[in-house]
Design an enzyme around this catalytic site. Structure first.
Site, PDB file in Angstrom:
ATOM      1  N   GLY A 200       0.822  -1.209   0.000  1.00  0.00           N
ATOM      2  CA  GLY A 200       0.000   0.000   0.000  1.00  0.00           C
ATOM      3  C   GLY A 200       0.851   1.251   0.000  1.00  0.00           C
ATOM      4  O   GLY A 200       2.046   1.211  -0.314  1.00  0.00           O
ATOM      5  N   ASN A 201       0.236   2.375   0.354  1.00  0.00           N
ATOM      6  CA  ASN A 201       0.972   3.637   0.446  1.00  0.00           C
ATOM      7  C   ASN A 201       0.375   4.490   1.568  1.00  0.00           C
ATOM      8  O   ASN A 201      -0.565   4.072   2.246  1.00  0.00           O
ATOM      9  CB  ASN A 201       0.961   4.384  -0.898  1.00  0.00           C
ATOM     10  CG  ASN A 201      -0.442   4.659  -1.391  1.00  0.00           C
ATOM     11  OD1 ASN A 201      -1.224   5.343  -0.747  1.00  0.00           O
ATOM     12  ND2 ASN A 201      -0.773   4.106  -2.562  1.00  0.00           N
ATOM     13  N   TYR A 202       0.912   5.691   1.759  1.00  0.00           N
ATOM     14  CA  TYR A 202       0.566   6.510   2.918  1.00  0.00           C
ATOM     15  C   TYR A 202      -0.629   7.439   2.693  1.00  0.00           C
ATOM     16  O   TYR A 202      -0.918   8.285   3.528  1.00  0.00           O
ATOM     17  CB  TYR A 202       1.762   7.365   3.325  1.00  0.00           C
ATOM     18  CG  TYR A 202       2.948   6.575   3.827  1.00  0.00           C
ATOM     19  CD1 TYR A 202       2.844   5.776   4.959  1.00  0.00           C
ATOM     20  CD2 TYR A 202       4.174   6.636   3.175  1.00  0.00           C
ATOM     21  CE1 TYR A 202       3.924   5.055   5.430  1.00  0.00           C
ATOM     22  CE2 TYR A 202       5.263   5.913   3.634  1.00  0.00           C
ATOM     23  CZ  TYR A 202       5.137   5.128   4.766  1.00  0.00           C
ATOM     24  OH  TYR A 202       6.210   4.417   5.231  1.00  0.00           O
ATOM     25  N   SER A 203      -1.327   7.317   1.566  1.00  0.00           N
ATOM     26  CA  SER A 203      -2.431   8.237   1.284  1.00  0.00           C
ATOM     27  C   SER A 203      -3.517   8.145   2.357  1.00  0.00           C
ATOM     28  O   SER A 203      -3.960   7.059   2.720  1.00  0.00           O
ATOM     29  CB  SER A 203      -3.045   7.936  -0.082  1.00  0.00           C
ATOM     30  OG  SER A 203      -4.190   8.728  -0.301  1.00  0.00           O
ATOM     31  N   ALA A 268      -4.287   7.512  -4.827  1.00  0.00           N
ATOM     32  CA  ALA A 268      -2.911   7.034  -4.981  1.00  0.00           C
ATOM     33  C   ALA A 268      -2.992   5.536  -5.274  1.00  0.00           C
ATOM     34  O   ALA A 268      -2.955   4.705  -4.364  1.00  0.00           O
ATOM     35  CB  ALA A 268      -2.110   7.304  -3.717  1.00  0.00           C
TER      36      ALA A 268
END
Length: 393
Positions: A200-203, A268
């Site tokens: 995943g990512n930090y969005s 994102a």
């Protein structure tokens, strides 16, 4: 409507009368100091509602709910706004009913300063006003002229008829996207490795949700397709679809796009996903582990390839270097009409912040750098630009 302790409080009576004549329902909240300049009886007579000043009624002990007031209003106007109240609002000092209501208010807030010229020009006041702007508040600039101090300069509260006209124009602009359908993607995507792990990512989704609320406030029917986030929508014109993976977001966006007039792709989205997904939790059995990844389908490219005449497609680009060139390339390659560039090199911008700073680039190459401000404020500026481009379609 908030009224504070200024000699200009007498103008509040005229302003309330004008707003009521225009069809507004006005609830007055006064600071204790304001009652030294104008009586609650005068303002309650004009507004046709009991004035609220204290947290509790001295007569029967009933509680005046700042939360209910903040959610009831379509707009909050503080006129006049003293330097003291502006400072409290800017710094979250909720020691009276008015400021507490401001902090609970979900609606747009308008501030009409009134004070002596030197107080208005003081760096502390100007910094507080700038902070309020960064929160998305609307500052109604004071006029210049003779002040109560007998000095001449800037600090007079704007005249009531001008303020009433500004509010009327604001509400007229809120329906500018009426009958428009807007698709917005927001948040991250989670690409599953096994039942408990993902890529995943930090969005946080904050920017996309702010855009959804901004479009809905201007009358649009919004379809918000969001990845996993801990956010809730407020406006009733927002229809929400929750997804987890890039594939799920792709399917939802492609299905919704044909009916959309405008699409804003703020999510994102992961570029890759694990080629294999384990059905059971993987165990730590080896010193190293290699994951084979496969490319996800490109949502922006897919929508750009099917975009019809009259549709407007807006994308986002988050870059760490050479942002302008990368953003322009993405805009052309994916057939976007406008792209908003985020750079992780900008302090206070990007993932997880409540603020953002973006650069807008359109198909003509026109570049507009927006100052660092709240994501709500950035969303308003992006939507304003989108409306301008929509008018040209």
């Amino acid at each position: 409507m908030g009224v504070t302790g200024s000699i200009a409080a007498y103008k509040a009576a005229y302003l309330i009368r004008l707003l009521v004549k225009k069809g507004a329902e006005v609830q007055v909240v006064m600071t204790p100091a304001a009652k030294e300049f104008i009586t609650p009886l005068t303002l309650s007579t004009l507004s046709r509602k009991p004035v609220v000043s204290e947290f509790f009624s001295a007569r029967d002990g009933s509680w005046h709910s700042h939360v209910d007031l903040g959610t009831w209003a379509d707009a909050m106007l503080i006129a006049p706004a003293t330097a003291s109240t502006i400072g409290k609002m800017a710094n979250g000092i909720a020691d009276n009913m008015l400021v507490t209501t401001c902090l609970s208010c979900r609606a747009p807030i308008f501030v009409a300063p009134a004070m002596d010229m030197d107080m208005y020009a003081h760096p502390a006041t100007q910094q507080n006003l700038e902070r309020l702007r960064s929160y998305g508040n609307h500052i109604i600039e004071p006029a210049s002229g003779e002040l109560a101090s007998l000095l001449n300069g800037k600090g007079r509260m704007e005249e009531p008829d001008r303020i009433a006209d500004m509010l009327e124009a604001f509400f007229a602009s809120q329906n500018i996207l009426r009958k428009k359908k807007v698709l917005i993607t927001a948040g991250p995507t989670y690409e599953k490795i096994d039942p408990v792990r993902f890529i995943g990512n930090y969005s946080s989704g904050k920017m996309g949700f702010a855009l959804a609320e901004a479009c809905a406030r201007k009358g649009a029917d919004v379809h918000l397709v969001t990845g996993p986030v801990a956010l809730q929508t407020v406006h009733p014109h927002i229809r929400r679809t929750d997804v987890e993976s890039a594939d799920e977001m792709y399917a939802a966006a492609v299905a919704s796009f044909p009916e959309a007039d405008i699409a804003i792709l703020c999510a994102a989205v992961a570029d890759y996903r694990p080629e294999k997904q384990w059905t059971e939790k993987m165990k730590r059995e080896t010193e190293s582990l290699s994951l084979s990844l496969t490319r996800n389908r490109d949502i922006a490219a897919a929508l750009g390839a099917t975009k019809r005449d009259g549709q407007l497609l807006v994308g986002f680009a988050l870059e760490t270097n050479d942002g302008i060139n990368h953003a322009r390339t993405k805009l052309e390659r994916k057939n976007l009409d406008l792209i908003a560039l985020n750079s992780l090199e900008d302090e206070g911008a990007g993932f997880r912040f409540d603020t953002n700073r973006v650069t807008l680039i359109d198909r003509k190459g026109e570049t507009t750098v927006l100052a660092l401000k709240s994501k709500t404020g950035i969303a308003e500026e992006i939507v304003t630009r989108v409306i301008t481009l929509t008018d040209k379609k």
